[in-house]
Design an enzyme around this catalytic site. Sequence first.
Site, PDB file in Angstrom:
ATOM      1  N   CYS A   1      41.741  40.978  45.958  1.00 16.46           N
ATOM      2  CA  CYS A   1      41.876  39.296  45.869  1.00 16.46           C
ATOM      3  C   CYS A   1      41.001  38.647  44.800  1.00 16.46           C
ATOM      4  CB  CYS A   1      41.474  38.773  47.664  1.00 16.46           C
ATOM      5  SG  CYS A   1      42.188  37.346  47.778  1.00 16.46           S
ATOM      6  N   HIS A   2      39.920  37.788  45.227  1.00 16.07           N
ATOM      7  CA  HIS A   2      39.213  37.066  44.241  1.00 16.07           C
ATOM      8  C   HIS A   2      37.909  38.104  43.815  1.00 16.07           C
ATOM      9  CE1 HIS A   2      41.207  33.748  45.973  1.00 16.07           C
ATOM     10  NE2 HIS A   2      40.886  33.083  45.106  1.00 16.07           N
TER      11      HIS A   2
END
Length: 174
Positions: free
Chosen positions: A108-109
């Site tokens: 994800c991030h």
Amino acid sequence: MSKHIAFLTATEGIERVELTEPWAAVTDAGHRASLLSTESGEVQTFDHLDRAETRPVDTEVGKASVEDYDALVLPGGVANPDALRLDEDAVAFVREFVASGKPVAAICHAPWTLVEADVLRGRRLTSWPSLQTDIRNAGGEWTDETVVVDGNLITSRNPGDLPAFNGTLLDALS
């Protein structure tokens, strides 16, 4: 043979499932997991923007050694990798881990921390879509795929990719 996996997070802003599901996958497979963070005590996980559970920290990243672990997992959440980017010990640990050749899995991030560690030049990876410009600016090639493996780097886009992310991480440990 049992491996020791480091999970590195900031103190809050961690997407709960991106920590707990890979953790369960590696421990259910017979491996040992340890939570590293920028401070001792506990970390606060979130279900998107809502506070979820806390988890106890095993080791402060500044006191950790890459030699003690067989793989590194970087969970996402927006605030988590953004805070890790500002911690010199965390960035140095990630840079050294990638250089070690041992598996590094980021979802994800979490690749924001890889951007800060300056380890993406010439590497192909995926992430949450909003990171693609940062990854390209760091010399990486961004792609929109469920899971991408480039050398020792394993990346996925979001919690929906966790089954493939966890399976690829377990394959890298075997």
